[in-house]
Design a protein around this motif. Sequence first.
Motif, mmCIF file in Angstrom:
data_model
loop_
_atom_site.group_PDB
_atom_site.id
_atom_site.type_symbol
_atom_site.label_atom_id
_atom_site.label_comp_id
_atom_site.label_asym_id
_atom_site.label_seq_id
_atom_site.Cartn_x
_atom_site.Cartn_y
_atom_site.Cartn_z
ATOM 1 N N ARG A 23 1.560 -1.379 0.112
ATOM 2 C CA ARG A 23 0.272 0.015 -0.254
ATOM 3 C C ARG A 23 0.699 1.323 -0.196
ATOM 4 O O ARG A 23 0.682 2.258 -0.126
ATOM 5 C CB ARG A 23 -1.079 -0.362 1.530
ATOM 6 N N GLU A 24 1.655 1.338 0.465
ATOM 7 C CA GLU A 24 2.763 2.177 0.486
ATOM 8 C C GLU A 24 3.674 2.169 -1.006
ATOM 9 O O GLU A 24 3.861 3.605 -1.339
ATOM 10 C CB GLU A 24 3.569 2.117 1.140
ATOM 11 N N ILE A 25 3.585 0.983 -1.446
ATOM 12 C CA ILE A 25 4.700 1.671 -2.844
ATOM 13 C C ILE A 25 3.431 2.430 -3.951
ATOM 14 O O ILE A 25 3.666 2.964 -3.953
ATOM 15 C CB ILE A 25 4.850 -0.061 -3.376
ATOM 16 N N VAL A 26 2.185 1.297 -3.761
ATOM 17 C CA VAL A 26 1.132 2.560 -3.845
ATOM 18 C C VAL A 26 0.814 4.383 -3.978
ATOM 19 O O VAL A 26 0.182 4.985 -5.042
ATOM 20 C CB VAL A 26 -0.701 1.964 -3.733
ATOM 21 N N VAL A 77 9.149 10.330 2.118
ATOM 22 C CA VAL A 77 8.699 11.506 0.968
ATOM 23 C C VAL A 77 7.649 11.050 0.620
ATOM 24 O O VAL A 77 7.116 12.153 -0.537
ATOM 25 C CB VAL A 77 9.176 9.616 -0.199
ATOM 26 N N ALA A 78 5.965 10.349 0.764
ATOM 27 C CA ALA A 78 4.665 10.606 0.755
ATOM 28 C C ALA A 78 4.813 12.146 1.099
ATOM 29 O O ALA A 78 4.132 12.734 -0.181
ATOM 30 C CB ALA A 78 4.192 9.854 0.966
ATOM 31 N N GLN A 79 4.939 12.572 1.823
ATOM 32 C CA GLN A 79 4.694 13.989 1.830
ATOM 33 C C GLN A 79 5.291 15.187 1.663
ATOM 34 O O GLN A 79 4.772 15.648 0.999
ATOM 35 C CB GLN A 79 5.536 14.542 3.999
ATOM 36 N N MET A 80 6.228 14.588 1.401
ATOM 37 C CA MET A 80 7.118 15.835 0.657
ATOM 38 C C MET A 80 6.895 15.897 -0.743
ATOM 39 O O MET A 80 6.645 17.621 -1.366
ATOM 40 C CB MET A 80 9.272 15.578 0.237
ATOM 41 N N ARG A 81 6.487 15.209 -2.032
ATOM 42 C CA ARG A 81 6.215 14.969 -2.798
ATOM 43 C C ARG A 81 5.211 15.739 -2.866
ATOM 44 O O ARG A 81 4.647 16.375 -4.001
ATOM 45 C CB ARG A 81 5.767 13.508 -3.805
ATOM 46 N N ALA A 82 4.045 15.147 -1.623
ATOM 47 C CA ALA A 82 2.649 15.914 -2.051
ATOM 48 C C ALA A 82 2.596 17.601 -1.887
ATOM 49 O O ALA A 82 1.527 18.201 -2.244
ATOM 50 C CB ALA A 82 1.162 14.981 -1.232
ATOM 51 N N LEU A 83 3.373 17.793 -1.205
ATOM 52 C CA LEU A 83 3.555 19.453 -1.055
ATOM 53 C C LEU A 83 4.858 19.862 -2.101
ATOM 54 O O LEU A 83 4.850 20.929 -2.001
ATOM 55 C CB LEU A 83 4.324 19.771 -0.005
ATOM 56 N N GLY A 84 5.185 19.078 -2.763
ATOM 57 C CA GLY A 84 5.459 19.554 -3.625
ATOM 58 C C GLY A 84 7.270 19.829 -3.606
ATOM 59 O O GLY A 84 8.314 20.587 -4.384
ATOM 60 N N VAL A 85 7.286 19.270 -2.684
ATOM 61 C CA VAL A 85 9.135 19.648 -2.034
ATOM 62 C C VAL A 85 10.226 18.791 -3.114
ATOM 63 O O VAL A 85 9.739 17.821 -3.454
ATOM 64 C CB VAL A 85 8.513 18.947 -0.676
ATOM 65 N N LEU A 130 1.834 9.758 -5.561
ATOM 66 C CA LEU A 130 2.441 10.822 -5.831
ATOM 67 C C LEU A 130 3.177 11.146 -7.293
ATOM 68 O O LEU A 130 3.454 12.162 -7.019
ATOM 69 C CB LEU A 130 3.068 10.765 -4.303
ATOM 70 N N GLY A 131 3.335 10.148 -8.114
ATOM 71 C CA GLY A 131 4.202 10.409 -9.104
ATOM 72 C C GLY A 131 6.397 10.439 -8.624
ATOM 73 O O GLY A 131 6.662 11.282 -9.002
#
Length: 295
Positions: free
Chosen positions: A223-226, A254-262, A231-232
């Motif tokens: 589920r974390e891979i998904v 990593v998911a948090q950073m990607r989601a916020l555009g870091v 999130l790209g």
Amino acid sequence: MVRFLLFIGSLLLAFISISSAGFAAEIGELRFALSLSPGNNGQVRLRVDEADGGRDRHSVDTSSTMPARDLIGLAPQQLLGPGSRPLRFALVRDAGRLDCGGSGGEGRGSGRCLFSADQRFTAMLRQSGVRTDNRRELLGMMLLNVTRDLVLAVRQAGYVGATGNDLAGLAALGVTPAYIRELDRRGYRPDHLSDLTAFKALGVTPEYVDALVRAGFGRIPPREIVQLKALGVSPDYLAQLRSAGYTPFRSSEVAQMRALGVTPADYARFRRVHGTVKVNKLVEAKALGLVDRDR
């Protein structure tokens, strides 16, 4: 998660249109509509529905594009030219066969069909523990081309409690036995068929899993891979984060950073200014526009 499930649903609808998520037990009178694909590339679009489907929310209504050669007895020339002429063809697959007759011309055809389930395939489903008890569900599997090899791969991978609808969903997304085996070989057998469906719908390939391992994640839950794929998060993004000094890798961060555009550049800049980076602080600063002010 709700947004993600809606996304998966939209992908499934790109392959198959069914008026309900379930199938009732009895099939009404079947009719077909046939048309040549644009460009005359040897492809045809076949739609099959129930003539009385308007009164039954479980009625079958599917459409798919396939090579004309898959329709045994049909010559594309029969659909060409002016006027109308008789049409007869059969669609034969592991789950059964569809025998259709009608008329066609000027690029289109229509008529009626009769479905016959393959008894050997039905027996294999029972032996594999697949729950299906009606002809309408078998018709759906035939139209989506659920193969014996796919049923066998699901069984060998250890999935328990699969239904005919589960298999139809896998076939609609193009899940192959090789895809299941390659994920399993890497130790990434999703725990549930719904996770496997999500893997395929989002384009999680065995190579993508390899890239996550190389980046330093080790083994993370499916589920974390998904989530990362949705999130790209790309292998290149992970490599740049590592170069910027981010380690150890945690999928939630990593998911948090990607989601916020870091970006990796943001991480490196925040690290230069503040020293040790706490991802939650970096994400907060990015959300408030403070990271860009540090340039």
